[in-house]
Design a protein around this motif. Structure first.
Motif, PDB file in Angstrom:
ATOM      1  N   ALA A 313       0.829  -1.214   0.000  1.00 20.71           N
ATOM      2  CA  ALA A 313       0.000   0.000   0.000  1.00 20.71           C
ATOM      3  C   ALA A 313       0.860   1.260   0.000  1.00 20.71           C
ATOM      4  CB  ALA A 313      -0.932  -0.010   1.216  1.00 20.71           C
ATOM      5  N   THR A 314       1.910   1.277   0.829  1.00 23.59           N
ATOM      6  CA  THR A 314       2.775   2.462   0.860  1.00 23.59           C
ATOM      7  C   THR A 314       3.538   2.610  -0.451  1.00 23.59           C
ATOM      8  OG1 THR A 314       4.643   1.247   1.863  1.00 23.59           O
ATOM      9  CG2 THR A 314       3.056   2.270   3.367  1.00 23.59           C
ATOM     10  N   PHE A 315       3.851   1.495  -1.095  1.00 24.89           N
ATOM     11  CA  PHE A 315       4.546   1.538  -2.390  1.00 24.89           C
ATOM     12  C   PHE A 315       3.700   2.273  -3.421  1.00 24.89           C
ATOM     13  CE2 PHE A 315       5.272  -0.261  -6.610  1.00 24.89           C
ATOM     14  CZ  PHE A 315       6.641  -0.141  -6.747  1.00 24.89           C
ATOM     15  N   TRP A 316       2.437   1.897  -3.528  1.00 22.59           N
ATOM     16  CA  TRP A 316       1.585   2.517  -4.549  1.00 22.59           C
ATOM     17  C   TRP A 316       1.227   3.955  -4.205  1.00 22.59           C
ATOM     18  CZ3 TRP A 316       1.794   0.904  -9.148  1.00 22.59           C
ATOM     19  CH2 TRP A 316       2.092  -0.438  -9.399  1.00 22.59           C
ATOM     20  N   ALA A 317       1.228   4.269  -2.922  1.00 22.92           N
ATOM     21  CA  ALA A 317       1.053   5.668  -2.530  1.00 22.92           C
ATOM     22  C   ALA A 317       2.227   6.505  -3.047  1.00 22.92           C
ATOM     23  CB  ALA A 317       0.933   5.784  -1.015  1.00 22.92           C
ATOM     24  N   ARG A 318       3.431   5.931  -3.002  1.00 19.74           N
ATOM     25  CA  ARG A 318       4.618   6.633  -3.513  1.00 19.74           C
ATOM     26  C   ARG A 318       4.561   6.758  -5.030  1.00 19.74           C
ATOM     27  NH1 ARG A 318       9.526   6.147   0.497  1.00 19.74           N
ATOM     28  NH2 ARG A 318      10.447   7.469  -1.123  1.00 19.74           N
ATOM     29  N   VAL A 319       4.047   5.739  -5.688  1.00 18.47           N
ATOM     30  CA  VAL A 319       3.903   5.816  -7.146  1.00 18.47           C
ATOM     31  C   VAL A 319       2.965   6.956  -7.516  1.00 18.47           C
ATOM     32  CG1 VAL A 319       3.038   4.619  -9.196  1.00 18.47           C
ATOM     33  CG2 VAL A 319       4.452   3.387  -7.544  1.00 18.47           C
ATOM     34  N   GLU A 320       1.886   7.115  -6.769  1.00 19.63           N
ATOM     35  CA  GLU A 320       0.942   8.204  -7.034  1.00 19.63           C
ATOM     36  C   GLU A 320       1.632   9.560  -6.892  1.00 19.63           C
ATOM     37  OE1 GLU A 320      -2.070   8.220  -8.193  1.00 19.63           O
ATOM     38  OE2 GLU A 320      -2.267   6.041  -8.256  1.00 19.63           O
ATOM     39  N   VAL A 321       2.428   9.708  -5.847  1.00 18.95           N
ATOM     40  CA  VAL A 321       3.152  10.963  -5.649  1.00 18.95           C
ATOM     41  C   VAL A 321       4.145  11.193  -6.785  1.00 18.95           C
ATOM     42  CG1 VAL A 321       4.789  12.179  -4.151  1.00 18.95           C
ATOM     43  CG2 VAL A 321       2.876  10.912  -3.142  1.00 18.95           C
ATOM     44  N   TYR A 322       4.799  10.118  -7.212  1.00 22.31           N
ATOM     45  CA  TYR A 322       5.770  10.221  -8.306  1.00 22.31           C
ATOM     46  C   TYR A 322       5.076  10.619  -9.601  1.00 22.31           C
ATOM     47  CZ  TYR A 322       9.786   8.954 -11.229  1.00 22.31           C
ATOM     48  OH  TYR A 322      10.842   8.992 -12.104  1.00 22.31           O
TER      49      TYR A 322
END
Length: 422
Positions: A313-322
């Motif tokens: 979940a935290t990984f995909w949150a970072r992808v969204e920010v990226y």
């Protein structure tokens, strides 16, 4: 009929002799390699000073191609927690190449390729360690011990690791390590994995030799109790502990996206994260679990599943920010650059079976009694200007460690013994 039973019993005993011998050899090798465990532990406050670490010279080679408006400086102090069966060997090769290229200082083990795993990590396990010494990169297999690791690195060190779907990881670990886990030796039937999952408690003992390979291996690697009940609050506490110390957790199923996030975090260039997949199993050695078996494997490895869920979940949150579009564009570029390197470096552009690898330099470490790990042949007509980088990208962990000056006498002795027995 009694003589038939006697014959079967004798045959079974003879079959067990190599396994018993192997277990005893492993215990002897471990005891030989563990004298540093008795070293007096250094107080927590004796950490290395930030100014003691090496920083690379500012050069065009180190300026990343970034879409950020401001220019960032490449980070060189990295702790990579190398987990088992998660594509971590490929990450290791990337770190080896970056560290060697920029003359960074690695904290390496002595005599073997891991930090006395499965014992918890201690600074005294680092070759030539003296209190207060500073290193740039720590990346070999260990059982994570954050307080001890922190003594080796400056305060600005970036902590990263990688996770994999726990069901696929369990399947991989079960087959890769089954010959060194005595608990699996008595499992009958053609499909030992299914037999185990249908009744794991019948075959499992948390106190047995190497039992940690069979349950919540990720949780164990991070230094936690891998035998906690599914509803134990310590699982969530452990996850939050890791969340407070790791700056980025990569996901093996999204390896390319993970590397792009890593590049962005470390302010590295696309060139720095080019890779070939290393330590990959031949497809015929991979068991395809049906939904029922997957559910049972998930239930058995519940702590790992909770860990994976959180950081996925935290990984995909970072992808969204990226940025999704930016990520897709960068992944396409990474694939294009990797394809170019494959065409330049690899004979036939694909991995081959161990028996077909022509140069032992590129022969990967194999599981006990098998030749299931694929490797590569380097092109004979390679352009001389690419020879060095191709060799490094294709070199497996053991050979690369030797190139970097690490003594591996215990690891090599173990490999020689297993080859003789099998």
């Amino acid at each position: 009929m009694s003589w038939i039973k006697g014959f079967k019993c004798t045959t079974m005993i003879r079959g067990l002799i190599p396994w018993i011998l192997m277990t005893n050899v492993m215990l002897v090798l471990y005891s030989l390699s563990s004298p540093n465990q008795l070293t007096v532990r250094v107080p927590q406050e004796e950490t290395c000073p930030l100014s003691a670490t090496k920083s690379p010279q500012k050069s065009k080679a180190l300026v990343p191609q970034s879409s950020k408006s401001e220019e960032c400086s490449p980070k060189v102090n990295v702790m990579f927690m190398k987990t088992h069966k998660t594509a971590s060997s490929t990450i290791l090769n990337i770190l080896f190449r970056f560290g060697e290229k920029h003359k960074l200082r690695f904290a390496f083990p002595d005599g073997r390729n891991d930090f006395f795993y499965p014992s918890p990590f201690l600074c005294s396990q680092v070759k030539g360690y003296r209190p207060g010494e500073c290193f740039n990169i720590v990346c070999n297999h260990m059982r994570f011990n954050q307080a001890e690791v922190a003594k080796l690195l400056p305060p600005d060190a970036v902590y990263i690791t990688i996770l994999r779907d726990p069901v696929d990881l369990f399947e991989s670990a079960f087959h890769y390590y089954h010959r060194v886990v005595p608990l699996t030796w008595g499992i009958g039937g053609e499909n030992k994995l299914a037999e185990f999952l249908n009744s794991p408690q019948s075959f499992y003992n948390p106190k047995a030799f190497n039992s940690f390979y069979l349950k919540n291996l990720l949780f164990f690697d991070f230094g936690f109790d891998n035998n906690l009940e599914a509803n134990d609050s310590q699982i969530e506490k452990g996850i939050q502990h890791l969340a407070g110390h790791f700056h980025l957790v990569l996901i093996a199923e999204y390896f390319e996206e993970s590397l792009i996030l890593l590049k962005d975090l470390l302010c590295w260039s696309m060139e720095d994260i080019l890779y070939f997949k290393l330590n990959v199993r031949k497809s015929s050695f991979v068991s395809r679990l049906d939904p029922e078996m997957r559910a049972k494997a998930l239930q058995w490895n519940w702590a790992d599943w909770k860990l994976y869920q959180h950081f996925n979940a935290t990984f995909w949150a970072r992808v969204e920010v990226y940025g999704r579009e930016r990520m897709q564009r960068d992944v396409r570029e990474l694939r294009r650059r990797n394809a170019e390197m494959k065409a330049i470096c690899i004979e036939g552009k694909d991995a081959v079976e161990a028996q077909k690898i022509q140069n032992s330099r590129f022969l990967p470490w194999q599981p006990v009694g098998e030749k299931s790990i694929l490797g590569y042949n380097m092109r004979q007509d390679i352009d001389p200007k690419f020879r060095t980088i191709c060799e490094k990208m294709l070199t497996p962990e053991i050979q690369y460690l030797s190139d970097l000056g690490v003594s591996l006498w215990i690891t090599r002795l173990w490999g020689w013994l297993t080859n003789k027995i099998y």
